[in-house]
Design an enzyme around this catalytic site. Structure first.
Site, mmCIF file in Angstrom:
data_model
loop_
_atom_site.group_PDB
_atom_site.id
_atom_site.type_symbol
_atom_site.label_atom_id
_atom_site.label_comp_id
_atom_site.label_asym_id
_atom_site.label_seq_id
_atom_site.Cartn_x
_atom_site.Cartn_y
_atom_site.Cartn_z
ATOM 1 N N VAL A 1 -24.670 -31.249 -18.103
ATOM 2 C CA VAL A 1 -23.427 -31.503 -17.381
ATOM 3 C C VAL A 1 -23.086 -30.341 -16.451
ATOM 4 C CG1 VAL A 1 -20.964 -31.941 -17.654
ATOM 5 C CG2 VAL A 1 -22.590 -32.952 -19.254
ATOM 6 N N ASP B 1 -23.574 -18.670 -18.686
ATOM 7 C CA ASP B 1 -24.040 -19.190 -19.976
ATOM 8 C C ASP B 1 -24.340 -17.989 -20.865
ATOM 9 O OD1 ASP B 1 -25.594 -22.217 -20.597
ATOM 10 O OD2 ASP B 1 -25.734 -20.587 -22.045
ATOM 11 N N PHE C 1 -19.882 -38.788 -16.254
ATOM 12 C CA PHE C 1 -20.459 -40.065 -16.682
ATOM 13 C C PHE C 1 -21.944 -40.111 -16.353
ATOM 14 C CE2 PHE C 1 -15.959 -40.745 -15.834
ATOM 15 C CZ PHE C 1 -15.557 -41.366 -17.002
ATOM 16 N N ALA D 1 -32.216 -55.283 -25.955
ATOM 17 C CA ALA D 1 -32.271 -55.031 -27.402
ATOM 18 C C ALA D 1 -33.520 -54.211 -27.706
ATOM 19 C CB ALA D 1 -32.317 -56.348 -28.153
ATOM 20 N N CYS E 1 -25.096 -38.534 -26.172
ATOM 21 C CA CYS E 1 -23.727 -39.044 -25.984
ATOM 22 C C CYS E 1 -23.337 -40.172 -26.925
ATOM 23 C CB CYS E 1 -23.546 -39.504 -24.544
ATOM 24 S SG CYS E 1 -23.608 -38.155 -23.382
HETATM 25 C C1 UDX Z 1 -25.132 -42.259 -21.494
HETATM 26 C C2 UDX Z 1 -24.247 -42.967 -20.457
HETATM 27 O O1 UDX Z 1 -25.030 -43.903 -19.714
HETATM 28 C C3 UDX Z 1 -23.588 -41.972 -19.547
HETATM 29 O O2 UDX Z 1 -22.701 -42.644 -18.667
HETATM 30 C C4 UDX Z 1 -22.805 -40.966 -20.388
HETATM 31 O O3 UDX Z 1 -22.162 -39.995 -19.598
HETATM 32 C C5 UDX Z 1 -23.740 -40.292 -21.391
HETATM 33 O O4 UDX Z 1 -24.378 -41.293 -22.184
HETATM 34 P P1 UDX Z 1 -27.631 -41.341 -21.550
HETATM 35 O O5 UDX Z 1 -27.421 -41.094 -23.018
HETATM 36 O O6 UDX Z 1 -28.280 -40.277 -20.754
HETATM 37 O O7 UDX Z 1 -26.227 -41.649 -20.839
HETATM 38 O O8 UDX Z 1 -28.561 -42.622 -21.414
HETATM 39 P P2 UDX Z 1 -28.480 -44.201 -21.211
HETATM 40 O O9 UDX Z 1 -29.431 -44.559 -20.149
HETATM 41 O O10 UDX Z 1 -27.107 -44.683 -21.086
HETATM 42 O O11 UDX Z 1 -29.135 -44.719 -22.581
HETATM 43 C C6 UDX Z 1 -28.599 -44.383 -23.858
HETATM 44 C C7 UDX Z 1 -29.379 -45.059 -24.960
HETATM 45 O O12 UDX Z 1 -29.164 -46.454 -24.952
HETATM 46 C C8 UDX Z 1 -30.898 -44.876 -24.888
HETATM 47 O O13 UDX Z 1 -31.376 -44.592 -26.174
HETATM 48 C C9 UDX Z 1 -31.419 -46.220 -24.415
HETATM 49 O O14 UDX Z 1 -32.711 -46.482 -24.865
HETATM 50 C C10 UDX Z 1 -30.399 -47.149 -25.043
HETATM 51 N N1 UDX Z 1 -30.255 -48.446 -24.337
HETATM 52 C C11 UDX Z 1 -29.746 -48.501 -23.079
HETATM 53 C C12 UDX Z 1 -30.630 -49.623 -24.987
HETATM 54 O O15 UDX Z 1 -31.088 -49.608 -26.123
HETATM 55 N N2 UDX Z 1 -30.455 -50.818 -24.336
HETATM 56 C C13 UDX Z 1 -29.945 -50.908 -23.086
HETATM 57 O O16 UDX Z 1 -29.818 -52.030 -22.578
HETATM 58 C C14 UDX Z 1 -29.586 -49.713 -22.435
#
Ligand code: UDX
Length: 431
Positions: free
Chosen positions: A11, A31, A151, A251, A259
């Site tokens: 971030v 940092d 985000f 799925a 996050c």
């Molecule tokens: C997420 C949010 O997208 C972001 O807006 C927030 O600020 C931080 O958390 P991130 O964790 O980097 O970001 O990844 P993201 O692409 O959202 O995927 C998160 C998890 O969900 C992954 O493990 C991914 O495999 C899973 N996922 C995502 C699914 O299992 N199915 C989906 O359809 C989409």
């Protein structure tokens, strides 16, 4: 304006280079991690993130961003200071605010009065108020705190920041609003101005909604398996309704990362500690935990004992495009296989070094997919990296001793895999 950023994780670093990139403000990042700062000063990014290397190099060369471990130097002239340090989860699921408080204390010591302190870290509702009181109690100077949640998703962090779908400013004064609008000059995104508590809640409600969406699809996928429907056809059919949307309907073996797991637990904790049970989020957490172990549980039905058996795990990171292993489903699955004395061979295009820090020599790290597959009796697909998705049935057949593929990310065509004689299981799909 002079902008300081505390914390050079995903971030902080991405926010820093993006603000510097716009060319209106000078950015200094600080940092406590000396190695990290040394690397950054040599224009080496400590994290794997698309486009970050180029942005970093360009902005350091232009002199618009610098890095230091010296907090005094970072804070003393700054007009705005972003706090972007971690808020790890405590054992009860609540967010640990120790790092934020430490930074707040230094800001109170070194910064000039009137400087705006902006919390970017994801924090429970009410934290901005709490930190404002805390920081003002530590000095005679006067500070205002504002909330500006991020985000960004890993792998698309730069784009998510520069072309943010929205910028949320949680402020309690016109001055804070004006300063933050000035900071975001050049960004092509809608700006939503709310009070501080709403801004804090927008972050959790957004992340937890997405986590809930994924868990809902896991739940429906599990039911599809029982009643003979196909989750991908179901998701496609749902996606045309723009009230539902086409995204986050995949799925699989559940969400991981820095996050969703943390933020679902933190909101559930916040709710409980206020005497309210957030049942939807509790369900999302429970479904996701169970979903992570779907593949090994399915393999258990086919395999009497893993003792001494060579098994292969393809993909380690929680999603493609990152080297991050936080809460990755691969970890609990590998633990499960280690406990059953399997000989575990793994491959991931970028996550191997981080996995070595977790499992050391308990598992074998192969340089390529074929070596990992060779002679194995079960293959578990944990992350949908392109090179893994592109594998053909022949590669499994030619290299595995017994071609059994448990696919947690629905990478391959069910009919093709089964027709070629592979024992193939994927999530919520039918032939
Ligand atoms: C997420 C949010 O997208 C972001 O807006 C927030 O600020 C931080 O958390 P991130 O964790 O980097 O970001 O990844 P993201 O692409 O959202 O995927 C998160 C998890 O969900 C992954 O493990 C991914 O495999 C899973 N996922 C995502 C699914 O299992 N199915 C989906 O359809 C989409």
């Amino acid at each position: 304006m002079k902008v300081a950023i505390a914390g050079t994780g995903y971030v902080g670093l991405v926010t820093g280079v993006c603000i510097a990139h716009m060319g209106y403000h000078d950015v200094v990042c600080t940092d406590i991690d000396k190695d990290r700062i040394e690397k950054l000063n040599k224009k080496i990014s400590p994290i794997y993130e698309k486009d970050l290397d180029e942005f970093l190099e360009r902005e350091v060369d232009r002199g618009s961003i610098s890095f230091t471990t010296d907090e005094k130097k970072a804070y003393e002239d700054s007009d705005v200071i972003f706090i972007a340090v971690g808020t790890p989860e405590r054992t009860d699921g609540s967010a640990n605010l120790e790092y934020i408080k430490k930074v707040a204390k230094s800001i109170a010591k070194y910064s000039k009065s009137g400087c705006l302190v902006v919390i970017k870290s994801t924090v429970p509702v009410g934290t901005n108020d709490e930190i404002e009181k805390y920081i003002n109690s530590k000095s005679e100077k006067v500070f205002e705190v504002a909330s500006n949640p991020e985000f960004l998703a890993q792998g698309t962090a730069i784009d998510d920041t520069i072309n943010a779908r929205r910028i949320v400013l949680g402020v309690e004064s016109e001055d804070a609003k004006n300063k933050l609008e000035e900071i975001y000059k050049g960004f092509n995104s809608p700006i939503i101005v709310t009070n501080r508590r709403s801004a804090e809640m927008i972050k959790y409600a957004s992340n937890d909604f997405l986590a809930l969406k994924i868990s809902y699809m896991s739940d429906i996928a599990n039911l599809c398996e029982i009643v003979g429907a196909d989750i991908e056809e179901v998701a496609l059919g749902m996606s045309y309704d723009d009230r539902i949307g086409a995204k986050f309907l995949r799925a699989g073996i559940g969400y991981g990362g820095s996050c969703f797991p943390k933020d679902t637990k933190a909101l559930h904790w916040l709710s409980n500690s206020n005497g309210y049970e957030l049942k939807t989020i509790k369900a999302a957490i429970e479904i996701n935990e169970a979903q992570k172990l779907k593949l090994v549980r399915e393999a258990d039905k086919d395999i009497d004992s893993f003792e001494g058996m060579k098994v292969c795990v393809l993909g380690l990171t929680y999603k493609p495009g990152t080297d991050d292993l936080r809460e990755a489903p691969s970890i609990v699955n590998i633990k499960y296989l280690i406990e059953r004395n399997a000989e575990i061979h793994v491959f991931d295009p970028v996550g191997m070094n981080n996995m070595k820090k977790i499992f050391g020599d308990k598992i074998i790290y192969d340089d390529n997919i074929k070596d990992a597959l060779r002679g194995s009796e079960a293959c578990f697909v944990m992350t949908e990296w392109k090179e893994i998705r592109d594998l053909t049935p022949e590669i499994f057949l030619e290299n595995m001793k017994v071609p059994r593929v448990y696919d947690g990310r629905n990478c391959y065509d069910v009919d093709e895999m089964l027709d070629k004689g592979i024992k193939y299981y994927s999530i919520g799909r039918t032939r």
